[in-house]
Design a protein around this motif. Structure first.
Motif, short mmCIF file in Angstrom:
data_model
loop_
_atom_site.label_atom_id
_atom_site.label_comp_id
_atom_site.label_asym_id
_atom_site.label_seq_id
_atom_site.Cartn_x
_atom_site.Cartn_y
_atom_site.Cartn_z
N ILE A 17 -9.37 5.55 0.27
CA ILE A 17 -7.91 5.77 0.19
C ILE A 17 -7.23 5.23 1.46
CG2 ILE A 17 -8.06 8.14 1.11
CD1 ILE A 17 -5.57 6.96 -1.61
N ASP A 18 -7.91 5.31 2.58
CA ASP A 18 -7.34 4.76 3.82
C ASP A 18 -7.24 3.24 3.76
OD1 ASP A 18 -6.93 7.24 5.03
OD2 ASP A 18 -8.98 7.30 5.81
N ALA A 19 -8.23 2.63 3.13
CA ALA A 19 -8.19 1.17 2.95
C ALA A 19 -7.02 0.79 2.05
CB ALA A 19 -9.50 0.67 2.37
N GLY A 47 3.61 1.75 -13.36
CA GLY A 47 4.25 2.99 -12.94
C GLY A 47 3.46 4.25 -13.28
N ASP A 48 2.41 4.11 -14.09
CA ASP A 48 1.58 5.27 -14.40
C ASP A 48 0.97 5.86 -13.13
OD1 ASP A 48 2.07 4.94 -17.08
OD2 ASP A 48 0.03 4.36 -17.63
N GLY A 49 0.73 7.16 -13.15
CA GLY A 49 0.15 7.85 -11.99
C GLY A 49 -1.37 7.74 -11.98
N ILE A 50 -1.92 7.63 -10.79
CA ILE A 50 -3.37 7.53 -10.64
C ILE A 50 -3.86 8.53 -9.61
CG2 ILE A 50 -5.28 6.06 -9.85
CD1 ILE A 50 -3.69 3.62 -10.78
N LEU A 51 -4.83 9.34 -10.01
CA LEU A 51 -5.54 10.16 -9.02
C LEU A 51 -6.65 9.28 -8.43
CD1 LEU A 51 -6.00 13.51 -11.02
CD2 LEU A 51 -4.34 13.05 -9.20
N PHE A 52 -6.68 9.19 -7.12
CA PHE A 52 -7.67 8.35 -6.44
C PHE A 52 -8.82 9.24 -6.01
CE2 PHE A 52 -9.53 5.59 -3.27
CZ PHE A 52 -9.22 4.30 -3.70
N TYR A 53 -10.00 8.96 -6.55
CA TYR A 53 -11.17 9.84 -6.40
C TYR A 53 -12.26 9.13 -5.59
CZ TYR A 53 -15.22 12.63 -8.03
OH TYR A 53 -16.34 13.42 -8.12
N VAL A 102 -3.48 -1.89 -8.16
CA VAL A 102 -3.28 -0.47 -7.83
C VAL A 102 -2.44 -0.38 -6.57
CG1 VAL A 102 -4.44 1.64 -7.06
CG2 VAL A 102 -5.44 0.26 -8.90
N ARG A 103 -1.36 0.39 -6.64
CA ARG A 103 -0.49 0.54 -5.47
C ARG A 103 -0.63 1.94 -4.86
NH1 ARG A 103 4.23 -0.78 -7.43
NH2 ARG A 103 4.24 -2.88 -6.57
N TYR A 104 -0.77 1.96 -3.55
CA TYR A 104 -0.85 3.21 -2.79
C TYR A 104 0.44 4.01 -2.92
CZ TYR A 104 -1.22 6.27 1.32
OH TYR A 104 -1.27 7.34 2.17
N VAL A 105 0.32 5.29 -3.14
CA VAL A 105 1.50 6.17 -3.11
C VAL A 105 1.40 7.11 -1.90
CG1 VAL A 105 2.80 7.97 -4.31
CG2 VAL A 105 1.91 6.00 -5.59
N ARG A 106 0.38 7.95 -1.87
CA ARG A 106 0.21 8.83 -0.71
C ARG A 106 -1.19 9.43 -0.69
NH1 ARG A 106 0.63 14.37 -1.62
NH2 ARG A 106 1.23 14.95 -3.74
N LYS A 107 -1.58 9.90 0.46
CA LYS A 107 -2.81 10.67 0.58
C LYS A 107 -2.49 12.12 0.28
CE LYS A 107 -6.29 10.58 3.88
NZ LYS A 107 -6.92 10.22 5.18
N LEU A 108 -3.44 12.84 -0.30
CA LEU A 108 -3.26 14.27 -0.42
C LEU A 108 -3.43 14.90 0.96
CD1 LEU A 108 -5.19 15.25 -3.69
CD2 LEU A 108 -2.83 14.46 -3.42
N VAL A 109 -2.81 16.06 1.16
CA VAL A 109 -2.93 16.72 2.47
C VAL A 109 -4.35 17.24 2.68
CG1 VAL A 109 -0.48 17.32 2.56
CG2 VAL A 109 -2.12 18.97 1.62
N ARG A 110 -5.09 17.39 1.59
CA ARG A 110 -6.49 17.78 1.70
C ARG A 110 -7.24 17.22 0.49
NH1 ARG A 110 -8.38 22.12 -1.35
NH2 ARG A 110 -6.89 22.98 -2.81
N THR A 111 -8.55 17.10 0.65
CA THR A 111 -9.37 16.66 -0.47
C THR A 111 -9.54 17.81 -1.46
OG1 THR A 111 -10.61 15.11 0.89
CG2 THR A 111 -11.68 15.86 -1.13
#
Length: 154
Positions: A17-19, A47-53, A102-111
């Motif tokens: 996710i940092d990359a 525009g669809d949402g993606i959970l990055f795992y 895939v476009r970055y939106v944000r990091k979660l505050v925690r995993t």
DNA sequence: GCCAACGTTGGC
DNA sequence: GCCAACGTTGGC
């Protein structure tokens, strides 16, 4: 067009996710599973949402949010002899494998770890936690998406 | 590193 | 088309 939701897996040692945060937009190449390809081709909309795992790592889990930034296009790595994803059986006139941006939106505050996801009955039908699931691209229902996002602040 | 669960391959 | 052998994914 109703927004849809997805989850994509990535090994953080390969692409974290940092990359993604650094490059902002990444072509999602190397998908070599027909079911995953079909989800991208037939289901994904810009525009669809993606959970990055993050998978195959010390703490597998959902680590960020991204969005679909393109419709599918032929995955260039299938034609690259030097690529690990080279597929000699795929023809340029008829590409077998597809990619999206895939476009970055944000990091979660925690995993939100896999272990935590498995703990919630609300997610018992979620593909990710079903036994034997190996899909690297999968749909997420709106209800599951909302539930998982709500977990972030708990 | 182990191994369960799956997908793919290829002989027949 | 069947199915055994093999390869891969990915949690643990």
């Amino acid at each position: 067009m109703t927004k849809r939701y997805w989850l994509i897996k990535s090994e953080p040692e390969e692409f974290s996710i940092d990359a993604l945060a650094k490059v902002k937009v990444e072509p999602w190449t190397g998908i070599r599973n027909y079911q995953a390809r079909n989800f991208m081709r037939d289901g994904m909309q810009i525009g669809d949402g993606i959970l990055f795992y993050h998978s195959n790592c010390p703490e597998p889990g959902v680590v960020g949010i991204a969005e679909v930034a393109s419709t599918t296009f032929p995955d260039p790595t299938q034609f690259d002899k030097r690529s690990d994803y080279y597929d000699p059986a795929s023809k340029r006139e008829e590409p077998r494998w597809l990619a999206i941006d895939v476009r970055y939106v944000r990091k979660l505050v925690r995993t939100i770890s896999l272990a935590e996801l498995k703990d919630h009955d609300e997610l018992s039908e979620f593909t990710l936690v079903r036994r034997g699931n190996r899909l690297s691209v999968m749909p997420v229902t709106r209800a599951h998406w909302d539930f998982i996002i709500d977990l972030e602040m708990q």
